[in-house]
Design a protein around this motif. Sequence first.
Motif, PDB file in Angstrom:
ATOM      1  N   GLY A  78      -9.257  -4.079 -11.155  1.00 44.21           N
ATOM      2  CA  GLY A  78      -7.879  -3.672 -11.367  1.00 44.21           C
ATOM      3  C   GLY A  78      -7.850  -2.178 -11.638  1.00 44.21           C
ATOM      4  N   PRO A  79      -6.718  -1.505 -11.392  1.00 39.15           N
ATOM      5  CA  PRO A  79      -6.651  -0.044 -11.460  1.00 39.15           C
ATOM      6  C   PRO A  79      -7.109   0.568 -12.790  1.00 39.15           C
ATOM      7  CG  PRO A  79      -4.699  -0.906 -10.400  1.00 39.15           C
ATOM      8  CD  PRO A  79      -5.438  -2.090 -10.935  1.00 39.15           C
ATOM      9  N   GLU A  80      -6.546   0.142 -13.900  1.00 36.73           N
ATOM     10  CA  GLU A  80      -6.868   0.779 -15.182  1.00 36.73           C
ATOM     11  C   GLU A  80      -8.332   0.555 -15.576  1.00 36.73           C
ATOM     12  OE1 GLU A  80      -5.369   0.874 -19.857  1.00 36.73           O
ATOM     13  OE2 GLU A  80      -4.081   0.039 -18.281  1.00 36.73           O
ATOM     14  N   GLY A 167       5.191   8.010   3.175  1.00 38.78           N
ATOM     15  CA  GLY A 167       3.866   8.011   3.763  1.00 38.78           C
ATOM     16  C   GLY A 167       2.951   9.122   3.273  1.00 38.78           C
ATOM     17  N   GLN A 168       3.447  10.024   2.423  1.00 42.84           N
ATOM     18  CA  GLN A 168       2.619  11.139   1.961  1.00 42.84           C
ATOM     19  C   GLN A 168       1.563  10.691   0.962  1.00 42.84           C
ATOM     20  OE1 GLN A 168       4.815  14.288   0.092  1.00 42.84           O
ATOM     21  NE2 GLN A 168       3.243  15.823   0.512  1.00 42.84           N
ATOM     22  N   ILE A 169       1.924   9.725   0.117  1.00 39.25           N
ATOM     23  CA  ILE A 169       0.983   9.186  -0.857  1.00 39.25           C
ATOM     24  C   ILE A 169       0.535   7.803  -0.388  1.00 39.25           C
ATOM     25  CG2 ILE A 169       0.715   8.369  -3.233  1.00 39.25           C
ATOM     26  CD1 ILE A 169       2.630  10.505  -4.143  1.00 39.25           C
ATOM     27  N   PRO A 170      -0.775   7.563  -0.344  1.00 37.67           N
ATOM     28  CA  PRO A 170      -1.262   6.259   0.139  1.00 37.67           C
ATOM     29  C   PRO A 170      -0.733   5.106  -0.704  1.00 37.67           C
ATOM     30  CG  PRO A 170      -3.062   7.849  -0.050  1.00 37.67           C
ATOM     31  CD  PRO A 170      -1.870   8.470  -0.709  1.00 37.67           C
ATOM     32  N   ALA A 171      -0.454   4.015  -0.070  1.00 34.71           N
ATOM     33  CA  ALA A 171      -0.026   2.821  -0.795  1.00 34.71           C
ATOM     34  C   ALA A 171      -1.126   2.398  -1.770  1.00 34.71           C
ATOM     35  CB  ALA A 171       0.266   1.698   0.181  1.00 34.71           C
ATOM     36  N   GLY A 172      -0.755   2.120  -2.995  1.00 37.64           N
ATOM     37  CA  GLY A 172      -1.713   1.688  -3.993  1.00 37.64           C
ATOM     38  C   GLY A 172      -2.388   2.819  -4.748  1.00 37.64           C
ATOM     39  N   ALA A 173      -2.002   4.073  -4.459  1.00 37.32           N
ATOM     40  CA  ALA A 173      -2.603   5.208  -5.167  1.00 37.32           C
ATOM     41  C   ALA A 173      -2.018   5.332  -6.567  1.00 37.32           C
ATOM     42  CB  ALA A 173      -2.377   6.496  -4.384  1.00 37.32           C
ATOM     43  N   LEU A 205      -7.132   7.331  -7.839  1.00 35.06           N
ATOM     44  CA  LEU A 205      -7.726   6.215  -7.113  1.00 35.06           C
ATOM     45  C   LEU A 205      -6.682   5.480  -6.294  1.00 35.06           C
ATOM     46  CD1 LEU A 205      -7.291   3.327  -9.170  1.00 35.06           C
ATOM     47  CD2 LEU A 205      -8.376   5.050 -10.580  1.00 35.06           C
ATOM     48  N   VAL A 206      -7.160   4.603  -5.439  1.00 34.37           N
ATOM     49  CA  VAL A 206      -6.268   3.786  -4.623  1.00 34.37           C
ATOM     50  C   VAL A 206      -6.777   2.355  -4.677  1.00 34.37           C
ATOM     51  CG1 VAL A 206      -7.565   4.280  -2.496  1.00 34.37           C
ATOM     52  CG2 VAL A 206      -5.179   3.528  -2.353  1.00 34.37           C
ATOM     53  N   CYS A 207      -5.861   1.428  -4.861  1.00 33.73           N
ATOM     54  CA  CYS A 207      -6.234   0.020  -5.014  1.00 33.73           C
ATOM     55  C   CYS A 207      -5.415  -0.859  -4.078  1.00 33.73           C
ATOM     56  CB  CYS A 207      -6.011  -0.451  -6.451  1.00 33.73           C
ATOM     57  SG  CYS A 207      -7.007   0.426  -7.685  1.00 33.73           S
ATOM     58  N   THR A 208      -6.054  -1.898  -3.569  1.00 32.54           N
ATOM     59  CA  THR A 208      -5.337  -2.901  -2.794  1.00 32.54           C
ATOM     60  C   THR A 208      -4.934  -4.014  -3.739  1.00 32.54           C
ATOM     61  OG1 THR A 208      -7.405  -4.044  -2.266  1.00 32.54           O
ATOM     62  CG2 THR A 208      -6.636  -2.390  -0.706  1.00 32.54           C
ATOM     63  N   PRO A 209      -3.753  -4.584  -3.573  1.00 31.07           N
ATOM     64  CA  PRO A 209      -3.305  -5.640  -4.485  1.00 31.07           C
ATOM     65  C   PRO A 209      -4.093  -6.924  -4.292  1.00 31.07           C
ATOM     66  CG  PRO A 209      -1.779  -5.420  -2.658  1.00 31.07           C
ATOM     67  CD  PRO A 209      -2.766  -4.284  -2.523  1.00 31.07           C
ATOM     68  N   PRO A 210      -4.142  -7.762  -5.317  1.00 29.44           N
ATOM     69  CA  PRO A 210      -4.828  -9.056  -5.195  1.00 29.44           C
ATOM     70  C   PRO A 210      -4.172  -9.914  -4.123  1.00 29.44           C
ATOM     71  CG  PRO A 210      -4.338  -8.534  -7.486  1.00 29.44           C
ATOM     72  CD  PRO A 210      -3.570  -7.557  -6.655  1.00 29.44           C
ATOM     73  N   THR A 211      -4.964 -10.743  -3.498  1.00 31.82           N
ATOM     74  CA  THR A 211      -4.437 -11.686  -2.514  1.00 31.82           C
ATOM     75  C   THR A 211      -3.746 -12.834  -3.246  1.00 31.82           C
ATOM     76  OG1 THR A 211      -6.230 -11.162  -0.991  1.00 31.82           O
ATOM     77  CG2 THR A 211      -5.029 -13.223  -0.612  1.00 31.82           C
ATOM     78  N   PRO A 212      -2.512 -13.150  -2.885  1.00 33.95           N
ATOM     79  CA  PRO A 212      -1.813 -14.246  -3.574  1.00 33.95           C
ATOM     80  C   PRO A 212      -2.644 -15.519  -3.600  1.00 33.95           C
ATOM     81  CG  PRO A 212      -0.322 -13.085  -2.115  1.00 33.95           C
ATOM     82  CD  PRO A 212      -1.689 -12.542  -1.834  1.00 33.95           C
ATOM     83  N   GLY A 213      -2.737 -16.115  -4.781  1.00 34.36           N
ATOM     84  CA  GLY A 213      -3.462 -17.361  -4.927  1.00 34.36           C
ATOM     85  C   GLY A 213      -4.941 -17.201  -5.198  1.00 34.36           C
ATOM     86  N   ALA A 216      -6.671 -11.725  -9.646  1.00 35.82           N
ATOM     87  CA  ALA A 216      -6.838 -10.275  -9.672  1.00 35.82           C
ATOM     88  C   ALA A 216      -8.158  -9.838  -9.053  1.00 35.82           C
ATOM     89  CB  ALA A 216      -6.741  -9.766 -11.108  1.00 35.82           C
ATOM     90  N   ALA A 217      -9.180 -10.697  -9.113  1.00 29.49           N
ATOM     91  CA  ALA A 217     -10.502 -10.317  -8.612  1.00 29.49           C
ATOM     92  C   ALA A 217     -10.513 -10.072  -7.114  1.00 29.49           C
ATOM     93  CB  ALA A 217     -11.517 -11.396  -8.966  1.00 29.49           C
ATOM     94  N   SER A 218      -9.485 -10.513  -6.388  1.00 29.00           N
ATOM     95  CA  SER A 218      -9.482 -10.343  -4.942  1.00 29.00           C
ATOM     96  C   SER A 218      -9.053  -8.940  -4.534  1.00 29.00           C
ATOM     97  CB  SER A 218      -8.557 -11.372  -4.290  1.00 29.00           C
ATOM     98  OG  SER A 218      -7.214 -11.176  -4.698  1.00 29.00           O
ATOM     99  N   GLY A 219      -8.425  -8.173  -5.436  1.00 31.49           N
ATOM    100  CA  GLY A 219      -8.059  -6.800  -5.142  1.00 31.49           C
ATOM    101  C   GLY A 219      -9.262  -5.894  -5.318  1.00 31.49           C
ATOM    102  N   SER A 220      -9.170  -4.686  -4.789  1.00 35.19           N
ATOM    103  CA  SER A 220     -10.283  -3.754  -4.940  1.00 35.19           C
ATOM    104  C   SER A 220      -9.761  -2.325  -5.019  1.00 35.19           C
ATOM    105  CB  SER A 220     -11.272  -3.885  -3.783  1.00 35.19           C
ATOM    106  OG  SER A 220     -10.644  -3.545  -2.557  1.00 35.19           O
ATOM    107  N   CYS A 221     -10.578  -1.440  -5.632  1.00 32.46           N
ATOM    108  CA  CYS A 221     -10.195  -0.046  -5.824  1.00 32.46           C
ATOM    109  C   CYS A 221     -11.269   0.895  -5.305  1.00 32.46           C
ATOM    110  CB  CYS A 221      -9.967   0.252  -7.312  1.00 32.46           C
ATOM    111  SG  CYS A 221      -8.606  -0.668  -8.072  1.00 32.46           S
TER     112      CYS A 221
END
Length: 234
Positions: A78-80, A167-173, A205-213, A216-221
């Motif tokens: 997770g991000p923090e 689009g200037q800032i990456p999604a999840g940044a 940093l930039v993180c991808t959100p967790p996959t539903p279901g 949180a461990a399914s997301g990555s940074c």
Amino acid sequence: MDPAAPDDRRRRRVLIAATAAGLALLILVGVGIYGLVRGPAAPTDPRPPSERPSTTAPPVTPDSTPGNELEPLRQNLGPEAFARAVATALFTWDTTAGHTPSDYAQVLADAAHGSEADAFVGDVRAYLPTTETWAQLRQYATRQFLTIDEMFVPEGWETAVDQAAPGQIPAGAIAYTIEGTRHRDGTWGTTPVEASRPVAFTVFLVCTPPTPGRGAASGSCEVLRLSELDNPLR
């Protein structure tokens, strides 16, 4: 997160080796969307000259015990929590453990975001002792670690996000400014010595959100950049 492809890891290791041989650090003003200012001064001993160890101390032999490997950064925290792990890895090293500054830099480089990997390695090298300084610190069995006192998303980042074009800032940044204390300890002859000083910096940093279901461990940074030491985003 799935392990990086062999070609990616090989490229990063070549980059680390080249950086260790001598990277010309440029002062970058307003780097992309991050508005960072790079070009920190070389690491210095916080103690006055009269309190620093003599360079005539007997050398300390590093511990080269087999299996004494550095742990990779977990990127599914997770991000923090990931930003905290990056900060801890950035400031934690032991000159007697048989590793080099490049080994510690490699752990962080392996968690870098592809588009910013080259620049991020330069950021990391600015935080670590040079090869020459490392050799001196090793004579006194010097170790370093960080205690984090405060960690927060700076207002400056929130302002940048609000004012950024689509689009200037990456999604999840996201950015976290960290304030804490850098500690060093070692041995001068037979006398234990220690020193500490406050530090502040920002981790981008930039993180991808967790996959539903899947939780949180399914997301990555991944790490984007670091601010100049003691010149964080506020």
